[in-house]
Scaffold this motif. Sequence first.
Motif, PDB file in Angstrom:
ATOM      1  N   VAL A 192       0.859  -1.180   0.000  1.00  0.00           N
ATOM      2  CA  VAL A 192       0.000   0.000   0.000  1.00  0.00           C
ATOM      3  C   VAL A 192       0.890   1.223   0.000  1.00  0.00           C
ATOM      4  N   GLN A 193       0.347   2.307  -0.473  1.00  0.00           N
ATOM      5  CA  GLN A 193       1.098   3.549  -0.478  1.00  0.00           C
ATOM      6  C   GLN A 193       0.515   4.472   0.584  1.00  0.00           C
ATOM      7  N   VAL A 194       1.389   4.986   1.435  1.00  0.00           N
ATOM      8  CA  VAL A 194       1.012   5.937   2.473  1.00  0.00           C
ATOM      9  C   VAL A 194       1.779   7.213   2.155  1.00  0.00           C
ATOM     10  N   GLY A 195       1.069   8.162   1.561  1.00  0.00           N
ATOM     11  CA  GLY A 195       1.770   9.354   1.082  1.00  0.00           C
ATOM     12  C   GLY A 195       2.733   8.951  -0.020  1.00  0.00           C
ATOM     13  N   ARG A 196       4.004   9.250   0.179  1.00  0.00           N
ATOM     14  CA  ARG A 196       5.024   8.861  -0.803  1.00  0.00           C
ATOM     15  C   ARG A 196       5.724   7.564  -0.428  1.00  0.00           C
ATOM     16  N   LEU A 197       5.300   6.956   0.672  1.00  0.00           N
ATOM     17  CA  LEU A 197       5.967   5.759   1.181  1.00  0.00           C
ATOM     18  C   LEU A 197       5.252   4.487   0.741  1.00  0.00           C
ATOM     19  N   ARG A 198       6.010   3.440   0.510  1.00  0.00           N
ATOM     20  CA  ARG A 198       5.467   2.134   0.149  1.00  0.00           C
ATOM     21  C   ARG A 198       5.584   1.247   1.384  1.00  0.00           C
ATOM     22  N   ARG A 199       4.480   0.631   1.802  1.00  0.00           N
ATOM     23  CA  ARG A 199       4.474  -0.229   2.981  1.00  0.00           C
ATOM     24  C   ARG A 199       3.842  -1.579   2.656  1.00  0.00           C
ATOM     25  N   VAL A 200       4.240  -2.597   3.395  1.00  0.00           N
ATOM     26  CA  VAL A 200       3.727  -3.951   3.220  1.00  0.00           C
ATOM     27  C   VAL A 200       2.807  -4.252   4.401  1.00  0.00           C
ATOM     28  N   PRO A 201       1.527  -4.501   4.135  1.00  0.00           N
ATOM     29  CA  PRO A 201       0.631  -4.871   5.238  1.00  0.00           C
ATOM     30  C   PRO A 201       1.077  -6.198   5.856  1.00  0.00           C
ATOM     31  N   ASP A 202       0.965  -6.284   7.156  1.00  0.00           N
ATOM     32  CA  ASP A 202       1.324  -7.508   7.862  1.00  0.00           C
ATOM     33  C   ASP A 202       0.565  -8.702   7.301  1.00  0.00           C
ATOM     34  N   THR A 203      -0.684  -8.485   6.920  1.00  0.00           N
ATOM     35  CA  THR A 203      -1.503  -9.574   6.374  1.00  0.00           C
ATOM     36  C   THR A 203      -0.976 -10.070   5.028  1.00  0.00           C
ATOM     37  N   ALA A 204      -0.292  -9.203   4.272  1.00  0.00           N
ATOM     38  CA  ALA A 204       0.268  -9.618   2.979  1.00  0.00           C
ATOM     39  C   ALA A 204       1.365 -10.659   3.176  1.00  0.00           C
ATOM     40  N   ILE A 205       2.134 -10.511   4.250  1.00  0.00           N
ATOM     41  CA  ILE A 205       3.183 -11.489   4.555  1.00  0.00           C
ATOM     42  C   ILE A 205       2.539 -12.824   4.934  1.00  0.00           C
ATOM     43  N   THR A 206       1.533 -12.769   5.792  1.00  0.00           N
ATOM     44  CA  THR A 206       0.828 -13.983   6.223  1.00  0.00           C
ATOM     45  C   THR A 206       0.183 -14.680   5.033  1.00  0.00           C
ATOM     46  N   ASP A 207      -0.453 -13.907   4.144  1.00  0.00           N
ATOM     47  CA  ASP A 207      -1.092 -14.480   2.956  1.00  0.00           C
ATOM     48  C   ASP A 207      -0.067 -15.143   2.036  1.00  0.00           C
ATOM     49  N   TYR A 208       1.075 -14.500   1.862  1.00  0.00           N
ATOM     50  CA  TYR A 208       2.117 -15.043   0.994  1.00  0.00           C
ATOM     51  C   TYR A 208       2.641 -16.369   1.551  1.00  0.00           C
ATOM     52  N   ILE A 209       2.850 -16.426   2.851  1.00  0.00           N
ATOM     53  CA  ILE A 209       3.321 -17.662   3.484  1.00  0.00           C
ATOM     54  C   ILE A 209       2.274 -18.766   3.311  1.00  0.00           C
ATOM     55  N   ALA A 210       1.006 -18.419   3.476  1.00  0.00           N
ATOM     56  CA  ALA A 210      -0.068 -19.406   3.301  1.00  0.00           C
ATOM     57  C   ALA A 210      -0.104 -19.930   1.867  1.00  0.00           C
ATOM     58  N   LYS A 211       0.081 -19.039   0.882  1.00  0.00           N
ATOM     59  CA  LYS A 211       0.090 -19.462  -0.531  1.00  0.00           C
ATOM     60  C   LYS A 211       1.256 -20.408  -0.803  1.00  0.00           C
ATOM     61  N   LEU A 212       2.431 -20.084  -0.258  1.00  0.00           N
ATOM     62  CA  LEU A 212       3.602 -20.946  -0.450  1.00  0.00           C
ATOM     63  C   LEU A 212       3.353 -22.318   0.159  1.00  0.00           C
ATOM     64  N   THR A 213       2.820 -22.341   1.348  1.00  0.00           N
ATOM     65  CA  THR A 213       2.551 -23.596   2.041  1.00  0.00           C
ATOM     66  C   THR A 213       1.540 -24.436   1.272  1.00  0.00           C
ATOM     67  N   ALA A 214       0.451 -23.808   0.818  1.00  0.00           N
ATOM     68  CA  ALA A 214      -0.572 -24.522   0.071  1.00  0.00           C
ATOM     69  C   ALA A 214      -0.021 -25.069  -1.246  1.00  0.00           C
ATOM     70  N   ALA A 215       0.787 -24.293  -1.931  1.00  0.00           N
ATOM     71  CA  ALA A 215       1.370 -24.735  -3.197  1.00  0.00           C
ATOM     72  C   ALA A 215       2.302 -25.930  -2.995  1.00  0.00           C
ATOM     73  N   GLN A 216       3.040 -25.915  -1.907  1.00  0.00           N
ATOM     74  CA  GLN A 216       3.974 -27.022  -1.660  1.00  0.00           C
ATOM     75  C   GLN A 216       3.247 -28.281  -1.208  1.00  0.00           C
ATOM     76  N   HIS A 217       2.135 -28.131  -0.515  1.00  0.00           N
ATOM     77  CA  HIS A 217       1.359 -29.289  -0.098  1.00  0.00           C
ATOM     78  C   HIS A 217       0.577 -29.886  -1.262  1.00  0.00           C
ATOM     79  N   ALA A 218       0.223 -29.059  -2.245  1.00  0.00           N
ATOM     80  CA  ALA A 218      -0.525 -29.526  -3.401  1.00  0.00           C
ATOM     81  C   ALA A 218       0.377 -30.296  -4.366  1.00  0.00           C
ATOM     82  N   ALA A 219       1.650 -29.997  -4.341  1.00  0.00           N
ATOM     83  CA  ALA A 219       2.592 -30.636  -5.280  1.00  0.00           C
ATOM     84  C   ALA A 219       2.971 -32.028  -4.871  1.00  0.00           C
TER      85      ALA A 219
END
Length: 71
Positions: free
Chosen positions: A44-71
Amino acid sequence: MTTPPDTTTAKPRELLKVEAAAKRLSVGRTTMFNLIKAGHIETVQVGRLRRVPDTAITDYIAKLTAAQHAA
């Protein structure tokens, strides 16, 4: 006399700097920017700054885990 803030009940930050998000994933800054650019991690952009929501990290980890379990 002031007392220091109670760190045991402090909430974690909800928006992280890119460097802090990279540290949380144990990857380098360049890798994190590449993940963001590829659309794997939302930001997300806050003014001129770029920030990563904490939930985006959690979601990314969940996607990686799901992809590895599906393989």
